[in-house]
Design a protein around this motif. Structure first.
Motif, PDB file in Angstrom:
ATOM      1  N   GLN A  46       0.803  -1.215   0.000  1.00  0.00           N
ATOM      2  CA  GLN A  46       0.000   0.000   0.000  1.00  0.00           C
ATOM      3  C   GLN A  46       0.843   1.275   0.000  1.00  0.00           C
ATOM      4  OE1 GLN A  46      -3.869   1.173   2.230  1.00  0.00           O
ATOM      5  NE2 GLN A  46      -2.182   1.363   3.655  1.00  0.00           N
ATOM      6  N   LEU A  47       1.805   1.295   0.882  1.00  0.00           N
ATOM      7  CA  LEU A  47       2.627   2.498   0.976  1.00  0.00           C
ATOM      8  C   LEU A  47       3.479   2.686  -0.268  1.00  0.00           C
ATOM      9  CD1 LEU A  47       3.961   2.776   4.618  1.00  0.00           C
ATOM     10  CD2 LEU A  47       2.552   4.407   3.359  1.00  0.00           C
ATOM     11  N   GLU A  48       3.974   1.587  -0.784  1.00  0.00           N
ATOM     12  CA  GLU A  48       4.795   1.708  -1.981  1.00  0.00           C
ATOM     13  C   GLU A  48       3.951   2.272  -3.127  1.00  0.00           C
ATOM     14  OE1 GLU A  48       6.457  -1.727  -3.893  1.00  0.00           O
ATOM     15  OE2 GLU A  48       8.174  -0.569  -4.573  1.00  0.00           O
ATOM     16  N   ASP A  49       2.697   1.836  -3.174  1.00  0.00           N
ATOM     17  CA  ASP A  49       1.790   2.319  -4.205  1.00  0.00           C
ATOM     18  C   ASP A  49       1.578   3.831  -4.067  1.00  0.00           C
ATOM     19  OD1 ASP A  49      -0.287   2.066  -6.263  1.00  0.00           O
ATOM     20  OD2 ASP A  49      -1.648   2.530  -4.598  1.00  0.00           O
ATOM     21  N   VAL A  50       1.368   4.272  -2.853  1.00  0.00           N
ATOM     22  CA  VAL A  50       1.181   5.713  -2.611  1.00  0.00           C
ATOM     23  C   VAL A  50       2.412   6.484  -3.101  1.00  0.00           C
ATOM     24  CG1 VAL A  50       1.036   7.457  -0.791  1.00  0.00           C
ATOM     25  CG2 VAL A  50      -0.414   5.437  -0.688  1.00  0.00           C
ATOM     26  N   ILE A  51       3.589   5.978  -2.730  1.00  0.00           N
ATOM     27  CA  ILE A  51       4.836   6.642  -3.120  1.00  0.00           C
ATOM     28  C   ILE A  51       4.967   6.665  -4.650  1.00  0.00           C
ATOM     29  CG2 ILE A  51       7.369   6.485  -2.982  1.00  0.00           C
ATOM     30  CD1 ILE A  51       6.409   7.187  -0.272  1.00  0.00           C
ATOM     31  N   GLU A  52       4.633   5.558  -5.262  1.00  0.00           N
ATOM     32  CA  GLU A  52       4.742   5.504  -6.729  1.00  0.00           C
ATOM     33  C   GLU A  52       3.807   6.491  -7.418  1.00  0.00           C
ATOM     34  OE1 GLU A  52       4.430   1.399  -7.802  1.00  0.00           O
ATOM     35  OE2 GLU A  52       6.580   1.094  -7.489  1.00  0.00           O
ATOM     36  N   GLN A  53       2.587   6.583  -6.917  1.00  0.00           N
ATOM     37  CA  GLN A  53       1.643   7.553  -7.493  1.00  0.00           C
ATOM     38  C   GLN A  53       2.189   8.965  -7.367  1.00  0.00           C
ATOM     39  OE1 GLN A  53      -2.593   7.324  -6.482  1.00  0.00           O
ATOM     40  NE2 GLN A  53      -2.147   5.356  -5.499  1.00  0.00           N
ATOM     41  N   LEU A  54       2.717   9.244  -6.185  1.00  0.00           N
ATOM     42  CA  LEU A  54       3.272  10.576  -5.940  1.00  0.00           C
ATOM     43  C   LEU A  54       4.384  10.900  -6.923  1.00  0.00           C
ATOM     44  CD1 LEU A  54       3.615  10.873  -2.096  1.00  0.00           C
ATOM     45  CD2 LEU A  54       2.555  12.528  -3.617  1.00  0.00           C
ATOM     46  N   ILE A  55       5.216   9.899  -7.141  1.00  0.00           N
ATOM     47  CA  ILE A  55       6.362  10.134  -7.999  1.00  0.00           C
ATOM     48  C   ILE A  55       5.943  10.281  -9.454  1.00  0.00           C
ATOM     49  CG2 ILE A  55       8.491   9.095  -8.898  1.00  0.00           C
ATOM     50  CD1 ILE A  55       8.771   7.781  -6.094  1.00  0.00           C
ATOM     51  N   SER A  56       5.039   9.411  -9.908  1.00  0.00           N
ATOM     52  CA  SER A  56       4.732   9.424 -11.338  1.00  0.00           C
ATOM     53  C   SER A  56       3.795  10.554 -11.736  1.00  0.00           C
ATOM     54  CB  SER A  56       4.175   8.078 -11.784  1.00  0.00           C
ATOM     55  OG  SER A  56       3.043   7.769 -11.013  1.00  0.00           O
ATOM     56  N   THR A  57       2.828  10.903 -10.888  1.00  0.00           N
ATOM     57  CA  THR A  57       1.866  11.927 -11.309  1.00  0.00           C
ATOM     58  C   THR A  57       1.929  13.188 -10.455  1.00  0.00           C
ATOM     59  OG1 THR A  57       0.156  11.127  -9.847  1.00  0.00           O
ATOM     60  CG2 THR A  57       0.273  10.107 -12.019  1.00  0.00           C
ATOM     61  N   GLY A  58       2.722  13.099  -9.374  1.00  0.00           N
ATOM     62  CA  GLY A  58       2.747  14.251  -8.481  1.00  0.00           C
ATOM     63  C   GLY A  58       1.559  14.238  -7.537  1.00  0.00           C
ATOM     64  N   MET A  59       0.687  13.275  -7.753  1.00  0.00           N
ATOM     65  CA  MET A  59      -0.487  13.174  -6.890  1.00  0.00           C
ATOM     66  C   MET A  59      -0.674  11.723  -6.498  1.00  0.00           C
ATOM     67  SD  MET A  59      -3.322  15.535  -8.674  1.00  0.00           S
ATOM     68  CE  MET A  59      -3.355  14.715 -10.249  1.00  0.00           C
ATOM     69  N   ALA A  60      -1.287  11.521  -5.365  1.00  0.00           N
ATOM     70  CA  ALA A  60      -1.705  10.170  -5.018  1.00  0.00           C
ATOM     71  C   ALA A  60      -3.190  10.305  -4.739  1.00  0.00           C
ATOM     72  CB  ALA A  60      -0.959   9.659  -3.808  1.00  0.00           C
ATOM     73  N   THR A  61      -3.990   9.862  -5.696  1.00  0.00           N
ATOM     74  CA  THR A  61      -5.420  10.159  -5.598  1.00  0.00           C
ATOM     75  C   THR A  61      -6.218   9.017  -5.003  1.00  0.00           C
ATOM     76  OG1 THR A  61      -5.541   9.439  -7.875  1.00  0.00           O
ATOM     77  CG2 THR A  61      -5.496  11.818  -7.481  1.00  0.00           C
ATOM     78  N   HIS A  62      -5.608   7.888  -4.874  1.00  0.00           N
ATOM     79  CA  HIS A  62      -6.362   6.795  -4.287  1.00  0.00           C
ATOM     80  C   HIS A  62      -5.424   5.917  -3.476  1.00  0.00           C
ATOM     81  CE1 HIS A  62      -4.582   5.151  -7.953  1.00  0.00           C
ATOM     82  NE2 HIS A  62      -4.567   4.013  -7.308  1.00  0.00           N
ATOM     83  N   SER A  63      -6.035   5.118  -2.658  1.00  0.00           N
ATOM     84  CA  SER A  63      -5.226   4.225  -1.866  1.00  0.00           C
ATOM     85  C   SER A  63      -5.726   2.813  -2.070  1.00  0.00           C
ATOM     86  CB  SER A  63      -5.334   4.644  -0.407  1.00  0.00           C
ATOM     87  OG  SER A  63      -5.034   3.567   0.415  1.00  0.00           O
ATOM     88  N   LYS A  64      -4.812   1.895  -2.223  1.00  0.00           N
ATOM     89  CA  LYS A  64      -5.170   0.520  -2.570  1.00  0.00           C
ATOM     90  C   LYS A  64      -6.192  -0.090  -1.625  1.00  0.00           C
ATOM     91  CE  LYS A  64      -1.864  -1.652  -5.504  1.00  0.00           C
ATOM     92  NZ  LYS A  64      -0.790  -2.604  -5.670  1.00  0.00           N
ATOM     93  N   LYS A  65      -6.041   0.237  -0.350  1.00  0.00           N
ATOM     94  CA  LYS A  65      -6.949  -0.411   0.593  1.00  0.00           C
ATOM     95  C   LYS A  65      -7.871   0.573   1.306  1.00  0.00           C
ATOM     96  CE  LYS A  65      -3.821  -4.133   0.944  1.00  0.00           C
ATOM     97  NZ  LYS A  65      -2.562  -4.539   1.506  1.00  0.00           N
TER      98      LYS A  65
END
Ligand code: ADP
Ligand code: MG
Length: 703
Positions: free
Chosen positions: A402-421
């Motif tokens: 989950q956290l890795e996903d958040v970090i990846e979203q932040l890095i790729s789009t500058g935003m993290a708009t959703h969370s896996k869980k």
């Protein structure tokens, strides 16, 4: 033997705890002392006198006759010098039991026998111990009677730290200051102190004492220097296992009881991966206390083993090819009002603060991976890190899916708009997600794993003090917080600045995140591509203690001075060389005096057998083949022994320091391996009756 144990009654009964102090100290004195503890001030001599008197009376009631300043010199274990409370006899020939504030606060052990890495050459020869009143005094019972133990720091007269505790406490101060600074920026006005909490899981092996005594390698070095693996498929029958359980269970019960009396909250005891391997985990405590308690745990594990006809091995790799022992150093940072900075939190606001703290730690670990690795380096751990079933020598961080996903979203789009869980989005700043604590992921192969509300640093060696890894963790966290504060304090739009900083840190330090299998060869290659350091040995790790980057950070936060770091590096090299030298000499002794003579006896028996069998007119092919094989291995053993003697002598000739440590690593260690190889093969063919020491099978399964 007690039938049932009343845990709440015995817990802490031998500790001069807060409750005891409240009972025994005048209110005013108690308040003064607490203030000193909380604010880290110097203790007033008059207050100290009253505290000392109360402490002595309490200890004497518990049967204590002596007191000692317990300190942690750079040998990694604790040291102590015992003084009795007795005063000089008075005129009527009687004596009094006395203990002054001065004696409580300051002691003068004979410092000359402890390593100082040259600090004493340049500075004052003497050192002194100073009471660390944040770690409670206690009464320890052993064969010599009861003794009042006072946890102390150990410094030279000019203030250089000669121990593990002093820098640890300085680092706790640093992280406290910088974490508070960060919290204030997030609008927290209530927390007064931030402390690192530590819960170290301690692994150890238990072997039978009588068998232990037949192995010089275990006695002198704590690990086996020879030993063939037990045959595959060796299983224990249930009945036998039952007997083992009984003995170990009664051992563990006694360990728990002793520790509870000393206020150490031993919580879980269980069997580990390897046969004869076990683990003890306490409930976490403030870093400083956790370090002291871990030393007590190691002491009590050893002492109790003696009482049960067992021996406790704390070495990182007592048996080649068998799972080694480490310490999982669980670390988090919490405020005095109960906020864990590594807890993702419940509100988006808390989530944002958490994400910043988390990315600060990523940055810290990435930038100082070498230092963290060094903090876990010892000669024993060289056999463990990167070996079978141990964390690799490469530092990486496990975050979970989950956290890795958040970090990846932040890095790729500058935003993290959703969370896996987490699902629903409630964030104040709309570009950061809301997420729940991720408890499902478990990764056992990461050296530095986020486990819900703490990090678990798994490289630490089982024998080592946990002071050094925690000193590094606290300081690198302090530095990262300080750098974040410097940016945020200047920001016009705080929320936006926090968001940008999280993204920046995540992007710049993403390479340190690794969620896969840390034990695989593929990871070693991948880490190489990412440019992560893979520091394979202690000798290779030590140089990072004195790089400009390291010195600048430690000096900035007043944790170590350059001189102190140089001294520490010198001690590490010295320790390494000494340790390997002892191992080499032990091998030389065992091979020359025990193994070669035993094999000669064995070949003689074979030769005699062959003569009598052939003179009876029968062919002795098998015996002849065995004799050839044994004789060839014997010759190889002798050659390897000569070579080890030569390499060891050559290394010992070298000048003390890095050069000598490297000679032991590069020349002596391989020579030791070369001697071990034929001996282990011989063990497999020589008659068990003749082999001069218990085998791996005997040690691991017959406990
Ligand atoms: P595991 O074997 O799954 O890693 P254990 O329960 O054996 O877990 O050990 C976890 C350790 O972590 C215990 O010593 C526990 O006290 C400690 N711990 C739990 N929470 C924290 C925390 N917030 N900070 C530091 N240590 C913690
Ligand atoms: Mg663990």
């Amino acid at each position: 033997m007690s039938k049932t144990m009343n845990v709440s009654e015995i817990f802490g009964e031998n500790v001069f705890s807060d409750r005891v102090m409240q009972e025994r100290l005048p209110k005013k004195i108690y308040r003064e002392l607490k203030k000193t503890m909380n604010e880290g001030k110097e203790l007033d001599p008059e207050v100290a006198d009253v505290v000392a008197e109360a402490m002595k009376n309490w200890a004497v009631e518990k049967g204590a006759t002596h007191y000692t300043h317990i300190f942690q010199p750079l040998t990694g274990v604790t040291a102590e010098k015992h003084d009795s409370f007795i005063t000089a006899p008075r005129e009527d020939g009687t004596v009094l039991m006395e203990f002054s504030g001065k004696e409580l606060i300051k002691g003068e052990p004979d410092a000359s026998s402890f390593p100082s890495g040259g600090l004493r050459a340049t500075f004052e020869a003497r050192g002194y111990t100073a009471w660390d009143c944040t770690s409670p005094a206690y009464v320890r019972e052993d064969a010599a009677g009861a003794i009042l133990c006072i946890p102390t720091a150990f410094c030279s007269y000019t203030g250089e730290a000669l121990d593990q505790k002093t820098p640890l406490m300085r680092s706790m101060e640093a992280v406290n200051e910088q974490a508070l600074r960060l919290l204030r920026l997030f609008g927290n006005t209530t927390s007064k102190r931030v402390t690192p909490s530590v819960g170290p899981e301690q692994e150890y092996f238990l072997v039978d004492k009588q068998k232990y005594l037949q192995r010089k390698d275990l006695i002198f070095t704590g690990r086996t220097l020879f030993g063939a693996m037990p045959p595959k498929g060796q299983e224990l029958d249930d009945h036998y296992f039952g007997t083992i359980r009984q003995r170990i269970a009664s051992y563990m019960k006694d360990v728990d009881e002793e520790l509870w009396k000393l206020g150490v909250s031993a919580k879980t005891q269980h069997n580990e991966v390897a046969p004869a391997q076990h683990e003890l985990a306490p409930i976490y405590a403030e870093a400083n206390i956790a370090v002291d308690h871990n030393q007590l745990v190691m002491k009590i594990l050893k002492k109790t083993a003696c009482q049960h006809g067992l021996h406790c091995l704390l070495h990182e790799k007592p048996f080649a090819g068998v799972n080694g022992s480490g310490k999982h150093n669980n670390w988090s940072i919490t405020t005095d009002d109960g906020i864990n900075l590594l807890d993702p939190g419940k509100t988006p606001h808390e989530n944002i603060q958490f994400l910043l703290v988390l990315t600060c730690i990523l940055k810290a670990v990435d930038e100082h991976a070498d230092l963290l690795r060094e903090s876990a380096a010892d000669p024993g751990n060289d056999h463990r890190l990167g070996a079978n079933e141990a964390p690799p020598a490469i530092i990486s961080v496990f975050l979970g899916e989950q956290l890795e996903d958040v970090i990846e979203q932040l890095i790729s789009t500058g935003m993290a708009t959703h969370s896996k869980k987490g699902g629903v989005l409630h964030t104040g700043v709309k570009t950061l997600p809301d997420f729940a604590k991720d408890a499902t992921d478990r990764n056992r192969t990461s050296p530095f794993a986020f486990t819900g509300n703490k990090f678990e640093f798994r490289m630490v060696g089982s024998r080592d003090s946990i002071a050094s890894p925690n000193t590094v963790l606290n300081t690198i966290a302090a530095e990262a917080f300080a750098e974040a504060c410097e940016v945020l304090e200047k920001a016009e739009d705080f929320d936006l600045a926090v968001h940008d900083l999280i993204k920046k840190y995540a992007t710049e330090h993403q390479r340190i995140i690794f969620n896969g299998n840390g034990y695989s060869d593929a990871w070693v290659e991948e880490a190489g591509r990412r440019g992560l350091p893979n520091i394979r040995s202690m000798v290779d790790a030590v140089p990072c203690l004195t790089t400009e980057k390291t010195v600048a950070m430690f000096e900035r936060f007043k944790v170590f001075s350059r001189t102190e770091l140089e001294a520490r590096a010198a001690i590490k090299y010295e320790t390494y060389a000494k340790d390997i030298n002892i191992e080499a000499r032990t091998m030389i002794d065992i091979a020359g005096k025990q193994i070669i003579p035993a094999v000669i006896r064995y070949t003689k028996t074979l030769g005699d057998t062959i003569s009598s069998v052939t003179s009876a007119g029968v062919e002795a092919d098998v015996q002849t083949e065995l004799l050839r094989e044994a004789s060839a291995l014997l010759a190889e053993t002798k050659r390897a022994l000569n070579e080890l003697i030569r390499a060891d002598a050559a290394a010992a000739e070298k000048e003390e320091g890095e050069e000598q440590a490297r000679a032991f690593h590069d020349e002596v260690m391989p020579a030791m391996q070369a001697l071990r190889a034929p001996v282990d093969k011989l063990e497999m063919i020589v008659d068990k009756e003749i082999w001069p020491m218990p085998s791996y099978g005997d040690l691991l399964f017959e406990v």
